[in-house]
Motif scaffolding. Structure first.
Motif, mmCIF file in Angstrom:
data_model
loop_
_atom_site.group_PDB
_atom_site.id
_atom_site.type_symbol
_atom_site.label_atom_id
_atom_site.label_comp_id
_atom_site.label_asym_id
_atom_site.label_seq_id
_atom_site.Cartn_x
_atom_site.Cartn_y
_atom_site.Cartn_z
ATOM 1 N N VAL A 66 65.679 16.442 15.420
ATOM 2 C CA VAL A 66 65.356 17.869 15.410
ATOM 3 C C VAL A 66 65.520 18.397 16.825
ATOM 4 O O VAL A 66 64.922 17.866 17.770
ATOM 5 C CB VAL A 66 63.911 18.118 14.925
ATOM 6 N N ALA A 67 66.355 19.406 16.977
ATOM 7 C CA ALA A 67 66.576 20.015 18.282
ATOM 8 C C ALA A 67 66.335 21.512 18.177
ATOM 9 O O ALA A 67 66.473 22.100 17.098
ATOM 10 C CB ALA A 67 67.998 19.748 18.767
ATOM 11 N N ASP A 68 65.990 22.109 19.283
ATOM 12 C CA ASP A 68 65.872 23.555 19.276
ATOM 13 C C ASP A 68 66.573 24.130 20.496
ATOM 14 O O ASP A 68 66.737 23.472 21.513
ATOM 15 C CB ASP A 68 64.403 23.994 19.243
ATOM 16 N N CYS A 121 66.189 28.744 17.471
ATOM 17 C CA CYS A 121 66.908 28.095 16.375
ATOM 18 C C CYS A 121 66.539 26.621 16.376
ATOM 19 O O CYS A 121 66.705 25.939 17.392
ATOM 20 C CB CYS A 121 68.418 28.254 16.520
ATOM 21 N N ILE A 122 66.027 26.146 15.255
ATOM 22 C CA ILE A 122 65.731 24.735 15.054
ATOM 23 C C ILE A 122 66.862 24.129 14.239
ATOM 24 O O ILE A 122 67.239 24.663 13.185
ATOM 25 C CB ILE A 122 64.412 24.536 14.285
ATOM 26 N N THR A 133 69.671 24.599 9.636
ATOM 27 C CA THR A 133 69.139 25.382 10.753
ATOM 28 C C THR A 133 68.072 26.348 10.261
ATOM 29 O O THR A 133 68.112 26.817 9.114
ATOM 30 C CB THR A 133 70.250 26.169 11.480
ATOM 31 N N PHE A 134 67.140 26.648 11.157
ATOM 32 C CA PHE A 134 66.011 27.524 10.849
ATOM 33 C C PHE A 134 65.771 28.431 12.057
ATOM 34 O O PHE A 134 65.739 27.958 13.194
ATOM 35 C CB PHE A 134 64.754 26.690 10.556
ATOM 36 N N GLY A 187 59.538 27.353 8.878
ATOM 37 C CA GLY A 187 60.655 27.245 7.945
ATOM 38 C C GLY A 187 61.121 25.814 7.792
ATOM 39 O O GLY A 187 61.431 25.352 6.688
ATOM 40 N N PHE A 188 61.153 25.096 8.903
ATOM 41 C CA PHE A 188 61.528 23.684 8.893
ATOM 42 C C PHE A 188 60.542 22.867 8.057
ATOM 43 O O PHE A 188 60.938 22.016 7.249
ATOM 44 C CB PHE A 188 61.579 23.169 10.331
ATOM 45 N N LYS A 189 59.250 23.125 8.235
ATOM 46 C CA LYS A 189 58.230 22.387 7.495
ATOM 47 C C LYS A 189 58.376 22.608 5.979
ATOM 48 O O LYS A 189 58.279 21.668 5.191
ATOM 49 C CB LYS A 189 56.830 22.819 7.952
#
Length: 202
Positions: A66-68, A121-122, A133-134, A187-189
């Motif tokens: 996971v990167a942001d 952006c995740i 992407t989120f 959103g990722f969760k």
């Protein structure tokens, strides 16, 4: 289930780990994988940088990464500093230098035209190359001097919409509820919970 946060920024790791708390995952960071490369953030969008980092780290670790990429966009400066937020005052610049440059460039901008937003952006990358992407956003305005000692980056000069205190004057929990990174991670969760059986097997 291991997930690697593709960053060495301790403040960012702390924030992301706090927001992701309660999920059935084991959070690792690049400190756990010292052989992984530093990924150059040379894309011209937040999404491009986040996806590039996530793919590089999932390839290095063979784990979900996971990167942001995030930054500040000031409307009166045509969206600057944007993707250059972390190095606005030059390569190796710290938060104080970046804030100093921002305030200098905005010194003649009236209060009613100091609108800005944080963008995050995740990017989630699987070892098989699949990505998701989120996005998260936080609208607000830029003050005229730093206030507060919490947070990091441009937090001391950013007043979220509807508030008379900066992100740096808020508790971590207050900021999480409003922040661009908090919104993106929510959103990722939701995605991870909906696809739990899918990613558990990877």
């Amino acid at each position: 289930m291991d997930i690697v946060l593709a960053t060495r920024n301790k403040k960012k790791v702390e924030e992301m780990s706090r927001i992701l708390g309660g999920m059935d995952i084991n959070i690792l960071t690049l400190d756990d994988f010292p052989s992984c490369p530093e990924v150059e953030e040379d894309a011209n969008t937040f999404e491009g940088n986040a996806v590039k980092k996530a793919l590089a780290i999932t390839k290095c670790t063979n784990k979900i990464a996971v990167a942001d990429d995030s930054g500040l966009e000031v409307y009166a400066l045509n969206g600057a500093p944007g993707v250059m937020s972390a190095r606005y005052a030059g390569e190796g610049a710290d938060d104080v230098a970046n804030i100093g440059k921002l305030l200098s460039e905005m010194k003649d901008i009236p209060d009613e035209q100091r609108g800005a937003r944080f963008v995050c952006c995740i990017a989630l990358a699987y070892p098989n190359g699949k990505t998701e992407t989120f996005f998260g956003f936080a609208e607000g305005r830029i003050g005229r001097e730093p206030r507060g000692r919490m947070g990091f980056g441009y937090d001391p000069v950013f007043y979220p919409a509807g508030y008379e205190v900066t992100f740096a004057e808020m508790s971590p929990e207050e900021k999480d509820a409003l922040s661009h990174r908090g919104n993106a991670l929510e959103g990722f969760k939701k995605y991870m919970k909906a696809h739990y059986s899918e990613y558990k097997e990877i």
